[in-house]
Scaffold this active site. Structure first.
Site, PDB file in Angstrom:
ATOM      1  CG  ASN A 138     -15.098  -1.377 -19.198  1.00  0.00           C
ATOM      2  OD1 ASN A 138     -15.020  -0.624 -17.823  1.00  0.00           O
ATOM      3  ND2 ASN A 138     -14.606  -2.312 -18.970  1.00  0.00           N
ATOM      4  CG  HIS A 198     -13.647  -1.172  -2.737  1.00  0.00           C
ATOM      5  ND1 HIS A 198     -13.237  -1.114  -3.888  1.00  0.00           N
ATOM      6  CD2 HIS A 198     -15.129  -1.605  -2.192  1.00  0.00           C
ATOM      7  CE1 HIS A 198     -14.399  -2.462  -4.263  1.00  0.00           C
ATOM      8  NE2 HIS A 198     -15.419  -2.015  -3.504  1.00  0.00           N
ATOM      9  NE  ARG A 228      -3.065  -0.061  -4.645  1.00  0.00           N
ATOM     10  CZ  ARG A 228      -4.360   0.313  -4.776  1.00  0.00           C
ATOM     11  NH1 ARG A 228      -5.300  -1.242  -3.570  1.00  0.00           N
ATOM     12  NH2 ARG A 228      -5.508   0.540  -5.451  1.00  0.00           N
ATOM     13  CE1 TYR A 251      -3.979  -1.275  -0.188  1.00  0.00           C
ATOM     14  CE2 TYR A 251      -3.343  -3.347   1.379  1.00  0.00           C
ATOM     15  CZ  TYR A 251      -4.290  -2.587   0.234  1.00  0.00           C
ATOM     16  OH  TYR A 251      -5.245  -4.222   0.299  1.00  0.00           O
ATOM     17  CG  ASP A 259      -7.589   6.730  -7.421  1.00  0.00           C
ATOM     18  OD1 ASP A 259      -8.583   8.085  -7.304  1.00  0.00           O
ATOM     19  OD2 ASP A 259      -7.585   6.605  -8.563  1.00  0.00           O
TER      20      ASP A 259
HETATM   21  P1  OAD Z   1     -10.597  -3.829 -12.799  1.00  0.00           P
HETATM   22  O1  OAD Z   1      -8.980  -3.738 -12.735  1.00  0.00           O
HETATM   23  O2  OAD Z   1     -11.292  -5.309 -12.241  1.00  0.00           O
HETATM   24  O3  OAD Z   1     -10.739  -2.957 -14.385  1.00  0.00           O
HETATM   25  C1  OAD Z   1     -10.696  -1.983 -14.844  1.00  0.00           C
HETATM   26  C2  OAD Z   1     -12.219  -1.937 -16.385  1.00  0.00           C
HETATM   27  O4  OAD Z   1     -11.305  -1.122 -16.504  1.00  0.00           O
HETATM   28  C3  OAD Z   1     -11.291  -2.960 -17.271  1.00  0.00           C
HETATM   29  O5  OAD Z   1     -12.673  -3.569 -17.436  1.00  0.00           O
HETATM   30  C4  OAD Z   1     -10.733  -1.771 -18.183  1.00  0.00           C
HETATM   31  O6  OAD Z   1     -11.273  -2.569 -19.588  1.00  0.00           O
HETATM   32  C5  OAD Z   1     -11.437  -1.159 -18.083  1.00  0.00           C
HETATM   33  N1  OAD Z   1     -10.723   0.089 -18.603  1.00  0.00           N
HETATM   34  C6  OAD Z   1      -9.073   0.777 -18.530  1.00  0.00           C
HETATM   35  N2  OAD Z   1      -8.613   0.723 -19.110  1.00  0.00           N
HETATM   36  C7  OAD Z   1     -10.312   2.255 -18.514  1.00  0.00           C
HETATM   37  C8  OAD Z   1      -9.954   3.976 -19.958  1.00  0.00           C
HETATM   38  N3  OAD Z   1      -8.790   4.021 -19.913  1.00  0.00           N
HETATM   39  N4  OAD Z   1     -11.553   4.252 -19.859  1.00  0.00           N
HETATM   40  C9  OAD Z   1     -12.100   3.036 -19.130  1.00  0.00           C
HETATM   41  N5  OAD Z   1     -12.569   1.639 -19.419  1.00  0.00           N
HETATM   42  C10 OAD Z   1     -11.146   1.350 -19.019  1.00  0.00           C
HETATM   43  O7  OAD Z   1     -10.688  -2.662 -11.519  1.00  0.00           O
HETATM   44  P2  OAD Z   1     -12.442  -2.277 -11.407  1.00  0.00           P
HETATM   45  O8  OAD Z   1     -13.554  -2.916 -11.491  1.00  0.00           O
HETATM   46  O9  OAD Z   1     -12.355  -0.733 -10.232  1.00  0.00           O
HETATM   47  O10 OAD Z   1     -10.586  -3.920  -5.108  1.00  0.00           O
HETATM   48  O11 OAD Z   1     -12.300  -3.875  -9.619  1.00  0.00           O
HETATM   49  C11 OAD Z   1     -13.158  -3.701  -8.696  1.00  0.00           C
HETATM   50  C12 OAD Z   1     -12.238  -3.834  -7.541  1.00  0.00           C
HETATM   51  O12 OAD Z   1     -11.451  -5.173  -7.700  1.00  0.00           O
HETATM   52  C13 OAD Z   1     -11.010  -3.231  -7.084  1.00  0.00           C
HETATM   53  O13 OAD Z   1     -11.776  -1.750  -6.493  1.00  0.00           O
HETATM   54  C14 OAD Z   1      -9.830  -4.183  -5.916  1.00  0.00           C
HETATM   55  C15 OAD Z   1      -9.808  -4.652  -7.314  1.00  0.00           C
HETATM   56  O14 OAD Z   1     -10.154  -6.088  -6.056  1.00  0.00           O
HETATM   57  C16 OAD Z   1     -10.527  -3.975  -3.876  1.00  0.00           C
HETATM   58  O15 OAD Z   1      -9.049  -4.037  -3.517  1.00  0.00           O
HETATM   59  C17 OAD Z   1     -11.519  -3.920  -2.546  1.00  0.00           C
END
Ligand code: OAD
Length: 251
Positions: free
Chosen positions: A217, A114, A64, A61, A99
């Site tokens: 997305n 989160h 990060r 962390y 962030d």
């Molecule tokens: P993910 O990394 O699972 O998904 C990110 C998504 O963003 C993907 O589907 C990409 O296609 C999309 N993406 C990437 N760049 C992009 C852009 N410039 N514009 C639009 N879309 C884009 O992340 P999350 O879904 O946020 O939790 O993950 C959810 C949670 O899982 C997080 O908060 C974290 C993780 O485990 C915890 O740590 C509790």
């Protein structure tokens, strides 16, 4: 691309994920090269992991934290702040991101589902989570409040780890916003894979009250079939257009 159909009665609920911050240089989780490819969730994002090796967790962390402090909000964050300026209380932003970039871009109606990587709390005592930009690399931070009462206690990142519950008050505020909006709700998920619950099920709740749903997305999301409308692309490029912002407004 047509702007979103936002009228004087529309209430907009936004859910953002890691994709929104990708254009700020912050790693996402599930893509190739994402954080969960190089780190074990159990080791760095669970209470069991923290109990077994707190320094490994703090190192993760702290790195990060360093990345977030060096990053700047991007056009997607700013577009959302502009939309809030226009809609006021008819706008609510929920984010899975830790962030703080939405707030730095000027958004104020933000619920961090989160947690926040620049906040810390005590593992034991009830002191409120506090801002902490220090890097706890190779040194474990102790809680001064506990120390003053003669107790030993470690500080931990203010992050919701796997197996931990989300803040009930935050979830209640989202529920209230959705039920007050009813069919006037426009739900917009951005940059999220739709793999982590309960955030991934917000689209179902929105649909149940008769709201419309949009997904912005880059790649195919796991819950894409639940959305009425899908726009594939980068949020920093797509959002200013969807919100009808001119290029001067989106800077
Ligand atoms: P993910 O990394 O699972 O998904 C990110 C998504 O963003 C993907 O589907 C990409 O296609 C999309 N993406 C990437 N760049 C992009 C852009 N410039 N514009 C639009 N879309 C884009 O992340 P999350 O879904 O946020 O939790 O993950 C959810 C949670 O899982 C997080 O908060 C974290 C993780 O485990 C915890 O740590 C509790």
């Amino acid at each position: 691309m047509h702007p979103l159909p936002i009228t004087d009665s529309t209430r907009v609920l936004v859910l953002t994920g890691a994709g929104v911050s990708a254009e700020s240089g912050i790693a996402t989780f599930r893509a190739g090269g994402g954080l969960w490819e190089s780190h074990s969730v159990e080791e760095v994002a669970s209470m069991a992991g923290f109990q077994s090796d707190p320094q490994l967790v703090w190192n993760f962390y702290s790195e990060r934290r360093r990345g977030v402090l060096a990053a700047e909000p991007n056009a997607g964050h700013y577009a959302l702040a502009k939309l809030e300026e226009r809609l006021g209380d008819r706008f609510l932003l929920t984010t899975q991101n830790v962030d703080g970039l939405h707030s730095r871009a000027g958004s104020s109606r933000v619920l961090e589902l989160h947690g926040n990587v620049c906040m810390t709390r005590c593992l034991v005592c009830a002191r409120a989570p506090f801002s902490d930009e220090a890097l706890h690399l190779d040194s474990l931070p102790a809680c001064e409040v506990c120390e003053a009462s003669g107790r030993d206690s470690l500080l931990r990142p203010h992050i919701v780890w796997f197996g931990e519950a989300l803040d009930g008050q935050v979830l209640a505020r989202i529920d209230d916003f959705i039920s007050e909006a009813g069919a006037d709700l426009l739900f917009l998920a951005i940059g999220t894979q739709g793999a982590v619950y309960p955030a991934a099920s917000l689209v179902d709740v929105a649909r149940r009250v008769g709201g419309s749903s949009y997904l912005v997305n880059l790649d195919e999301a796991d819950n894409a079939s639940q959305f009425d409308h899908i726009v594939r692309g980068k949020s920093g490029e797509v959002l200013p257009q969807l919100f009808g912002l001119s290029s001067e407004q989106s800077n």
